[in-house]
Structure formats: C-alpha cells, structure tokens
Design a protein around this motif. Structure first.
Motif, PDB file in Angstrom:
ATOM      1  N   TYR A   1      -2.635   9.972   1.886  1.00 32.57           N
ATOM      2  CA  TYR A   1      -2.537   8.755   2.681  1.00 32.57           C
ATOM      3  C   TYR A   1      -2.562   7.493   1.817  1.00 32.57           C
ATOM      4  O   TYR A   1      -1.727   6.606   1.960  1.00 32.57           O
ATOM      5  N   TYR A   2      -3.536   7.417   0.921  1.00 36.90           N
ATOM      6  CA  TYR A   2      -3.693   6.220   0.087  1.00 36.90           C
ATOM      7  C   TYR A   2      -2.425   5.966  -0.731  1.00 36.90           C
ATOM      8  O   TYR A   2      -1.920   4.840  -0.773  1.00 36.90           O
ATOM      9  N   GLU A   3      -1.919   6.996  -1.362  1.00 38.71           N
ATOM     10  CA  GLU A   3      -0.699   6.868  -2.167  1.00 38.71           C
ATOM     11  C   GLU A   3       0.475   6.401  -1.310  1.00 38.71           C
ATOM     12  O   GLU A   3       1.233   5.507  -1.704  1.00 38.71           O
ATOM     13  N   TYR A   4       0.625   6.982  -0.132  1.00 38.27           N
ATOM     14  CA  TYR A   4       1.727   6.609   0.757  1.00 38.27           C
ATOM     15  C   TYR A   4       1.641   5.128   1.134  1.00 38.27           C
ATOM     16  O   TYR A   4       2.609   4.384   0.993  1.00 38.27           O
ATOM     17  N   GLU A   5       0.491   4.719   1.626  1.00 39.64           N
ATOM     18  CA  GLU A   5       0.332   3.350   2.101  1.00 39.64           C
ATOM     19  C   GLU A   5       0.502   2.329   0.976  1.00 39.64           C
ATOM     20  O   GLU A   5       1.133   1.291   1.172  1.00 39.64           O
ATOM     21  N   THR A   6      -0.048   2.606  -0.197  1.00 39.83           N
ATOM     22  CA  THR A   6       0.094   1.666  -1.304  1.00 39.83           C
ATOM     23  C   THR A   6       1.535   1.645  -1.825  1.00 39.83           C
ATOM     24  O   THR A   6       2.013   0.587  -2.245  1.00 39.83           O
ATOM     25  N   THR A   7       2.228   2.762  -1.791  1.00 44.27           N
ATOM     26  CA  THR A   7       3.641   2.798  -2.198  1.00 44.27           C
ATOM     27  C   THR A   7       4.489   1.950  -1.269  1.00 44.27           C
ATOM     28  O   THR A   7       5.365   1.202  -1.718  1.00 44.27           O
ATOM     29  N   ILE A   8       4.223   2.043   0.039  1.00 43.49           N
ATOM     30  CA  ILE A   8       4.957   1.228   1.015  1.00 43.49           C
ATOM     31  C   ILE A   8       4.700  -0.258   0.758  1.00 43.49           C
ATOM     32  O   ILE A   8       5.631  -1.064   0.699  1.00 43.49           O
ATOM     33  N   LEU A   9       3.440  -0.635   0.602  1.00 45.35           N
ATOM     34  CA  LEU A   9       3.112  -2.045   0.351  1.00 45.35           C
ATOM     35  C   LEU A   9       3.739  -2.534  -0.947  1.00 45.35           C
ATOM     36  O   LEU A   9       4.266  -3.649  -1.013  1.00 45.35           O
ATOM     37  N   ASP A  10       3.700  -1.702  -1.970  1.00 49.24           N
ATOM     38  CA  ASP A  10       4.281  -2.060  -3.258  1.00 49.24           C
ATOM     39  C   ASP A  10       5.793  -2.275  -3.136  1.00 49.24           C
ATOM     40  O   ASP A  10       6.338  -3.219  -3.711  1.00 49.24           O
ATOM     41  N   SER A  11       6.458  -1.421  -2.371  1.00 49.12           N
ATOM     42  CA  SER A  11       7.912  -1.556  -2.208  1.00 49.12           C
ATOM     43  C   SER A  11       8.288  -2.843  -1.478  1.00 49.12           C
ATOM     44  O   SER A  11       9.396  -3.344  -1.626  1.00 49.12           O
ATOM     45  N   LEU A  12       7.368  -3.367  -0.693  1.00 43.91           N
ATOM     46  CA  LEU A  12       7.597  -4.619   0.036  1.00 43.91           C
ATOM     47  C   LEU A  12       7.005  -5.829  -0.696  1.00 43.91           C
ATOM     48  O   LEU A  12       6.972  -6.925  -0.157  1.00 43.91           O
ATOM     49  N   ASN A  13       6.523  -5.586  -1.911  1.00 44.43           N
ATOM     50  CA  ASN A  13       5.873  -6.626  -2.722  1.00 44.43           C
ATOM     51  C   ASN A  13       4.687  -7.267  -1.995  1.00 44.43           C
ATOM     52  O   ASN A  13       4.469  -8.476  -2.079  1.00 44.43           O
ATOM     53  N   LEU A  14       3.934  -6.433  -1.289  1.00 44.50           N
ATOM     54  CA  LEU A  14       2.750  -6.902  -0.581  1.00 44.50           C
ATOM     55  C   LEU A  14       1.501  -6.459  -1.332  1.00 44.50           C
ATOM     56  O   LEU A  14       1.528  -5.529  -2.135  1.00 44.50           O
ATOM     57  N   ASP A  15       0.403  -7.090  -1.032  1.00 46.48           N
ATOM     58  CA  ASP A  15      -0.871  -6.826  -1.688  1.00 46.48           C
ATOM     59  C   ASP A  15      -1.398  -5.434  -1.324  1.00 46.48           C
ATOM     60  O   ASP A  15      -1.719  -5.166  -0.170  1.00 46.48           O
ATOM     61  N   LYS A  16      -1.496  -4.562  -2.341  1.00 42.18           N
ATOM     62  CA  LYS A  16      -1.972  -3.189  -2.126  1.00 42.18           C
ATOM     63  C   LYS A  16      -3.462  -3.133  -1.817  1.00 42.18           C
ATOM     64  O   LYS A  16      -3.946  -2.119  -1.323  1.00 42.18           O
ATOM     65  N   SER A  17      -4.182  -4.194  -2.085  1.00 41.25           N
ATOM     66  CA  SER A  17      -5.624  -4.172  -1.838  1.00 41.25           C
ATOM     67  C   SER A  17      -5.942  -4.150  -0.338  1.00 41.25           C
ATOM     68  O   SER A  17      -7.091  -3.967   0.047  1.00 41.25           O
ATOM     69  N   LYS A  18      -4.926  -4.320   0.506  1.00 46.50           N
ATOM     70  CA  LYS A  18      -5.136  -4.203   1.960  1.00 46.50           C
ATOM     71  C   LYS A  18      -5.567  -2.791   2.334  1.00 46.50           C
ATOM     72  O   LYS A  18      -6.198  -2.593   3.360  1.00 46.50           O
ATOM     73  N   ILE A  19      -5.196  -1.828   1.510  1.00 48.29           N
ATOM     74  CA  ILE A  19      -5.604  -0.440   1.732  1.00 48.29           C
ATOM     75  C   ILE A  19      -6.856  -0.207   0.907  1.00 48.29           C
ATOM     76  O   ILE A  19      -6.843  -0.288  -0.322  1.00 48.29           O
ATOM     77  N   LYS A  20      -7.936   0.068   1.585  1.00 45.50           N
ATOM     78  CA  LYS A  20      -9.224   0.230   0.920  1.00 45.50           C
ATOM     79  C   LYS A  20      -9.210   1.454   0.002  1.00 45.50           C
ATOM     80  O   LYS A  20      -8.706   2.511   0.368  1.00 45.50           O
ATOM     81  N   ALA A  21      -9.805   1.290  -1.172  1.00 49.88           N
ATOM     82  CA  ALA A  21      -9.861   2.363  -2.172  1.00 49.88           C
ATOM     83  C   ALA A  21     -10.589   3.598  -1.646  1.00 49.88           C
ATOM     84  O   ALA A  21     -10.323   4.712  -2.107  1.00 49.88           O
ATOM     85  N   LYS A  22     -11.451   3.419  -0.657  1.00 53.17           N
ATOM     86  CA  LYS A  22     -12.187   4.576  -0.117  1.00 53.17           C
ATOM     87  C   LYS A  22     -11.236   5.615   0.490  1.00 53.17           C
ATOM     88  O   LYS A  22     -11.578   6.779   0.633  1.00 53.17           O
ATOM     89  N   TYR A  23      -9.998   5.182   0.818  1.00 54.14           N
ATOM     90  CA  TYR A  23      -9.041   6.115   1.411  1.00 54.14           C
ATOM     91  C   TYR A  23      -8.344   6.996   0.382  1.00 54.14           C
ATOM     92  O   TYR A  23      -7.462   7.772   0.724  1.00 54.14           O
ATOM     93  N   ARG A  24      -8.796   6.911  -0.863  1.00 55.16           N
ATOM     94  CA  ARG A  24      -8.367   7.900  -1.859  1.00 55.16           C
ATOM     95  C   ARG A  24      -9.038   9.241  -1.568  1.00 55.16           C
ATOM     96  O   ARG A  24      -8.541  10.279  -1.967  1.00 55.16           O
ATOM     97  N   ASP A  25     -10.165   9.187  -0.890  1.00 54.16           N
ATOM     98  CA  ASP A  25     -10.934  10.383  -0.541  1.00 54.16           C
ATOM     99  C   ASP A  25     -10.432  10.938   0.796  1.00 54.16           C
ATOM    100  O   ASP A  25     -10.503  10.241   1.819  1.00 54.16           O
ATOM    101  N   PRO A  26      -9.918  12.171   0.806  1.00 52.42           N
ATOM    102  CA  PRO A  26      -9.394  12.768   2.045  1.00 52.42           C
ATOM    103  C   PRO A  26     -10.400  12.772   3.206  1.00 52.42           C
ATOM    104  O   PRO A  26      -9.995  12.638   4.363  1.00 52.42           O
TER     105      PRO A  26
END
Length: 169
Positions: free
Chosen positions: A67-92
C-alpha cells in the motif's frame, strides 16, 4: 433428496458471492462472477474472470504489504508531497487496521496478455448508517462514486495477479 442437494449446491455457488474473511477485515466482501459486466473501460480487457477465495486473499495480502509503495508512487507521479502518506503504512499491520472496517468488492478479468487482473473496491463502513445510505446496492453492483463522501470513504486498486504487481492508472 437429490433435488434438495441440487438446490443447496446452486445456492452455495450463486454469485455475486458474499464472503467474510475475518483475518482480513471485519465486514463483508462480495465476489462478482463472469456474468457481471466489468464497469470500467479497459483497453486490454479480453474476457471476464471470477476471482477465487485464494485470489482474493493474495490480493488483500499484496495490498497490505504494498500500500505505502503504491500510494507514494502515485503521489510522486503527480509531483505531489509524498509525506501525505504516513510512514506507519509501510507496516502491513497498520494498513490492515486502516481498512479493517471497509467492506470489499472483487471483480476480475483476463487481459490481452492473458494476465489475470483483480479489481478490489474498498468501501468504508465504519459509520454503518452513512455507508448504507451512500453504498446502497453494493452487494449487487460494482460501486464507484466521485467527490465528497465517496472520495473520503472509497478506495480502489487493480492488482495483476499473474505478475504480482499493482496496475498504476
């Protein structure tokens, strides 16, 4: 006796099939079969596919782990701030907790490359009264809403089961 067994078998195999996966979420899921028209335009769509319980579990596990990788990849592709996705979501486990009160919809198809694709729709049922109002008919129809309530309470992902990866679109 054979007639009763046949009726029971038909009712067990009936689709859309309502499922409960207690180890994954607290609500219900629905698996749509090949007779359900896939509601989205897919240029690579070939034929419908009915997901199995094993397919659903693989999809859920992949979502939790990636999930974390998916959401940050989407934000990155749109040049948006990846910090909107909390790092805690690296943990399944945290992803599982985030979506624990979401009901699920699963529908599948095979694409032109013969890959099996599973669409998973997550519908937030933490407020059951609002959810019943806005997601009326969710067990019968693949649900997709826009703006307002739906933007905040619905997520969807496409998972390539054959290649074990998300589809980014």
């Amino acid at each position: 006796m054979k007639k009763i067994a046949l009726i029971l078998l038909v009712s067990i195999l009936q689709y859309p099939k309502i499922i409960k996966l207690e180890g994954y979420y607290c609500g219900e899921g629905v698996i749509f079969d090949v007779n359900t028209k896939y509601p989205f335009v897919e240029p690579n769509y070939k034929i419908p596919y009915t997901p199995t319980i094993d397919d659903v579990k693989k999809t859920e596990n992949f979502l939790f782990k990636n999930y974390y990788e998916y959401e940050t990849t989407i934000l990155d592709s749109l040049n948006l701030d990846k910090s909107k996705i909390k790092a805690k979501y690296r943990d399944p486990k945290n992803v599982k907790n985030k979506f624990f009160k979401y009901n699920r919809q699963y529908i599948g198809f095979v694409d032109k490359s013969n890959d099996t694709i599973i669409y998973i729709g997550l519908l937030n049922f933490s407020n059951k009264k609002l959810a019943k109002q806005h997601f009326e008919g969710w067990k019968e129809f693949v649900f997709f809403g826009f703006d307002g309530f739906y933007e905040k309470n619905q997520r969807n992902y496409k998972y390539n089961l054959s290649k074990n990866k998300f589809i980014y679109k």
